[in-house]
Design a protein around this motif. Structure first.
Motif, PDB file in Angstrom:
ATOM      1  N   ARG A 761       9.586-110.743 -32.432  1.00 60.25           N
ATOM      2  CA  ARG A 761       9.461-111.098 -31.029  1.00 60.25           C
ATOM      3  C   ARG A 761       9.254-109.893 -30.047  1.00 60.25           C
ATOM      4  NH1 ARG A 761      14.638-113.840 -29.392  1.00 60.25           N
ATOM      5  NH2 ARG A 761      15.686-112.638 -30.751  1.00 60.25           N
ATOM      6  N   HIS A 762       8.582-109.942 -28.982  1.00 62.13           N
ATOM      7  CA  HIS A 762       8.369-109.016 -28.344  1.00 62.13           C
ATOM      8  C   HIS A 762       9.549-108.079 -27.507  1.00 62.13           C
ATOM      9  CE1 HIS A 762       5.189-107.044 -24.816  1.00 62.13           C
ATOM     10  NE2 HIS A 762       5.399-106.489 -25.780  1.00 62.13           N
ATOM     11  N   TYR A 792       2.300-110.054 -30.584  1.00 59.82           N
ATOM     12  CA  TYR A 792       3.535-111.119 -30.923  1.00 59.82           C
ATOM     13  C   TYR A 792       3.093-112.270 -30.349  1.00 59.82           C
ATOM     14  CZ  TYR A 792       5.856-106.441 -31.838  1.00 59.82           C
ATOM     15  OH  TYR A 792       6.151-105.326 -32.113  1.00 59.82           O
TER      16      TYR A 792
END
Length: 864
Positions: A761-762, A792
């Protein structure tokens, strides 16, 4: 008990008149009578008279003199219950409840059966939630006044609050049997419902149901009887009786959503098809009711069935022109099939309405009004905004505005679309246009002010709110008096984004004071609610006050305060440097002229601000003086210290101040991981290893995969690796044992490397890259590649803004070229977001106010 230092009859009569003057708020007359006693040399140091004079002076606002007189009186007569009682009243007026309780207890040593002191003590005990002490005091009052209703009720409630339901019920039964005689009124009805509540909370639902049925004729709240009976039948699995109850309730109110869910539970419907058929039946029974039609959409699972139902629902809503139609259906978007079906239908409606003014493709259908197309555009714009398709959302809202340019709701939605797209400037401009169409609409006014705050235009927001605040008082003062916390929390966040730390802290402290005032305001209800017999509401109030600071408003202001104090701890505010005189000798004439103009403008602005500040101060003083005159004699209104932004921003102990905001959250918001992460940041800086461990463990139990928690764990593990040898052996053993389930024998670097390799995830990538770069500065390039990637699946404007802020704060060292490339990539990905656009040129903002300050990345995507 007679007074320890009695007065002769003449002076005693004067003393009684002082008491009467105090009770009737005739304070100046009371002072005259006190002076007559004290002017006699024989009684110049009479303790009780000195104490009463001090209490009277306190009511006139002369607090310092009041304390002097009361303490003198107490020194002269330590065995006087009056002196101790008065000293307790003085402490209570300053909200020093613990000290006041001690004073009352001292007074009771010398006069154990004083009813007034016992009552005052019981009020303070319930205020402070000293439930055991409250029970003992109410017992004493009960024994002294067994014929008074308040004695019975207070005694029973003390056991109820302690969880001794059987004893509370026995007391209420005895009171009802021996004391309550007909005719039965509202207060008797409330007492019976309160007793029923006690039985239900004890878990005796069968007994509570029998009690309700037995006294049903004496209870005036018939709706409450039915609803409570239905609840009991469901808990006792007597579904047939419950079914009959809820069917009767639906006849009374077919729009009550709760009744439908309870009736489904009573009918024991589990399958979606059965529930859909159930709602079909009630749609026929109540053709005008909206609730069964809307609830049916939630339960429908088959696509064909759902499409037919939502088609009917949408057509009705668009024909009627219901503005909140999308908000009503938004919860259905959690199911992708339902979201796609709604999108297909709304596009079809728009095409057909534009061609033939019909919803369906058949031109022979009934023609719809022109407004149906407008509301279809309106719905479509919100639909695509929800899907984050900004271009299509703007296309449809612009079409709606072109269709009907005078509808306020269209501009509000357009502003919301821009806000979600990351452009708060355009968002507030749309809201400003909407507000100009109807300047008397307070909702639009408040919405516009909120958008202005999110765009950083704080002064304009205050001017907007001033249209609905009291004249003669600055808007911020009036909003603070009215405890307008939505404005203050938004303003605090806006000041934080603009890095005006003192102003942000001032707003946070104002909100904190509101919650303290709400806690103190309950004091007046302790006696009132028992007198009026609103006992169920009173218990609900007490329980609400116990968890008051779990409210979102307090959480938001506390979060701002904690983050600002952490920032001030890392970078304390220094005094503003003196501006050096510009070198005017070497300037060209044109440049010199510009400089002089700027200096004159700055001087005029400073003079105007100074004059305005003086006017505001005068108005504030006049307002406070008027309030004091209006509330003259109120000892419960101590003056609070003025909140000065500069002083708040230069606090000496920022971490201690942050803890004051955080402590209520650790108790009341313990289910939010953000609470424990903020606590870790404070204790990490204070180097408290056991408290750091406690925060990490609590956060780990809530969400072990939280990326910020992983970063905290890395820092904690590194701190342990460096400091473990210097700790006490027992502390070191506890830390090693308790961290083992989370660390699993890994070093800080190994945890960071695993978080880097597993960052899907970012947000996780940002925290992992920060941790890696902090541990191994040589791997900065790897960390930058990780954090600046936009591949992402969960990339959002806010996550990109967080990365950009981290880059600019220097978390990854000097990387101007990387920042420039990253801003370009984000700008291409989010073309409307102003966080990724260059700041306005200085010339463009020269003639504007402070509101043209470039926005910080954090202000992009605040939610409603």
């Amino acid at each position: 008990m007679p007074p320890s230092n009695p007065l002769p009859p003449k002076e005693n009569a004067l003393f009684k008149r002082i008491l009467r003057c105090y009770e009737h708020k005739q304070y100046k007359n009371g002072l005259k009578f006190a002076k007559q006693i004290l002017s006699n040399p024989k009684f110049a140091e009479h303790g009780e008279t000195l104490a009463m004079k001090g209490l009277t002076l306190n009511c006139l606002g002369r607090k310092d003199e009041a304390y002097d007189y009361v303490r003198r009186g107490l020194r002269n007569d330590l065995k006087s219950p009056v002196c101790w009682h008065v000293y307790g009243l003085l402490q209570r007026s300053d909200k020093k409840y613990d000290e006041a309780i001690k004073c009352y207890r001292n007074a009771l040593k010398w006069e154990k059966e004083n009813i007034q002191i016992l009552r005052d003590l019981s009020l303070l005990q319930i205020q402070m939630r000293d439930l055991e002490g409250y029970k003992d005091t109410r017992y004493q009052l009960f024994m002294l006044r067994p014929t008074q209703r308040a004695s019975w009720i207070g005694f029973a409630m003390s056991y109820h609050l302690l969880g001794d339901y059987e004893m509370a019920n026995s007391i209420l039964d005895a009171f009802r049997t021996h004391q309550m005689k007909g005719p039965y009124d509202y207060e008797h009805s409330e007492l019976l419902l309160y007793q029923n509540m006690v039985l239900a909370e004890s878990g005796q639902y069968e007994r509570a149901l029998q009690h309700l049925q037995k006294f049903e004729s004496q209870i005036l709240d018939k709706l409450s009887v039915k609803e409570t009976s239905g609840e009991y039948y469901l808990k006792l699995n007597r579904f047939k009786e419950a079914e009959g109850i809820y069917e009767d309730l639906l006849k009374r109110n077919p729009e009550n959503v709760l009744y439908y869910s309870k009736l489904i539970e009573a009918k024991q419907l589990i399958k979606a098809e059965d529930k859909v058929a159930f709602f079909d039946e009630y749609k026929k029974q109540y053709p005008k009711a909206i609730a069964p039609r809307r609830l049916q959409l939630t339960e429908a699972q088959a696509q064909s069935s759902f499409e037919n139902l939502v088609d009917e629902y949408l057509r009705h809503g668009l024909y009627k022109g219901i503005p909140p139609l999308f908000v009503d259906l938004r919860s259905l978007y959690a199911d992708p099939m339902k979201a796609e079906t709604i999108e297909k239908l709304i596009i079809q409606y728009i095409d057909n309405l534009a061609k033939d003014c019909t919803f369906g493709p058949d031109p022979s259908e009934v023609k719809q009004p022109a407004s149906a197309l407008l509301w279809a555009y309106y719905f479509a714009a919100q639909h695509f905004d929800h899907k984050k398709d900004t271009d299509r959302a703007l296309h449809y809202i612009d079409a709606a505005i072109e269709h009907t340019p005078t509808l306020i709701e269209l501009f509000i939605v357009k502003g919301r679309i821009y806000k979600h797209a990351g452009d708060p400037i355009s968002a507030y401009q749309c809201l400003e246009e909407a507000q100009a169409m109807d300047t008397a609409d307070r909702y639009v006014n408040c919405k516009c002010a909120r958008y202005m705050l999110r765009a950083g235009h704080i002064k304009r927001a205050e001017e907007m709110c001033a249209k609905f605040t009291r004249e003669g008082v600055p808007a911020t003062e009036n909003l603070n008096e009215m405890q307008c916390m939505w404005f203050q929390t938004e303003a605090a966040a806006s000041y934080q984004r603009l890095q005006q730390w003192g102003e942000a802290l001032k707003k946070a402290h104002e909100v904190d004071r509101h919650f303290s005032e709400i806690m103190e305001d309950q004091f007046d209800f302790h006696s009132y609610c028992m007198r009026k017999m609103t006992l169920r509401s009173y218990v609900g109030l007490l329980r609400l006050e116990d968890v008051l600071r779990a409210h979102p408003f307090y959480f938001r202001c506390a979060r701002v305060a904690v983050r600002v104090y952490l920032r001030l701890h890392a970078r304390p505010r220094s005094d503003a440097p003196q501006t050096a005189e510009p070198d005017t000798e070497n300037l060209a004439p044109s440049e010199l002229k510009k400089l002089r103009n700027k200096q004159r403008k700055a001087q005029r602005k400073a003079e105007q601000e100074s004059a305005l500040a003086a006017q505001v101060q005068v108005k504030r003083e006049q307002h406070h003086k008027a309030r004091q005159q209006q509330e003259q004699g109120d000892p419960e209104a101590p003056q609070l210290d003025e909140l000065i932004p500069e002083k708040l921003a230069r606090v000496e102990d920022p971490l201690e101040q942050a803890l004051k905001f955080l402590q209520p959250l650790r108790i009341l918001a313990a289910d939010r991981i953000e609470t424990h992460l903020m606590a870790f940041e404070i204790y990490f800086r204070k180097e408290k290893p056991l408290l750091m461990l406690q925060c990490i463990k609590r956060a780990w139990r809530l969400d072990s995969d939280n990326p910020e928690l992983v970063d905290c764990l890395v820092r904690f593990q590194r701190w342990l690796e460096e400091s473990l040898s210097g700790l006490h052996p027992n502390v070191a053993a506890v830390l090693k044992t308790e961290t083992q389930p989370m660390v699993l024998g890994r070093s800080a670097l190994q945890i960071a490397e695993q978080s880097v390799s597993g960052a899907a995830r970012h947000a996780a990538a940002l925290w992992a890259a920060r941790a890696l770069r902090r541990l191994v500065p040589d791997r900065t390039e790897q960390a930058l590649r990780l954090v600046t990637s936009l591949d992402y699946p969960d990339v959002t404007i806010q996550s990109c803004a967080d990365v950009l802020e981290s880059l600019r704060e220097g978390d990854f060292g000097e990387c101007e070229a990387v920042i420039e490339r990253y801003v370009e990539a984000c700008s291409a990905r989010f073309p409307y977001a102003i966080a990724f656009k260059p700041a306005p040129a200085p010339e463009a903002s020269e003639n504007h106010s402070e509101e043209t300050t470039p926005l910080q990345p954090k202000e992009i995507t605040a939610n409603n």
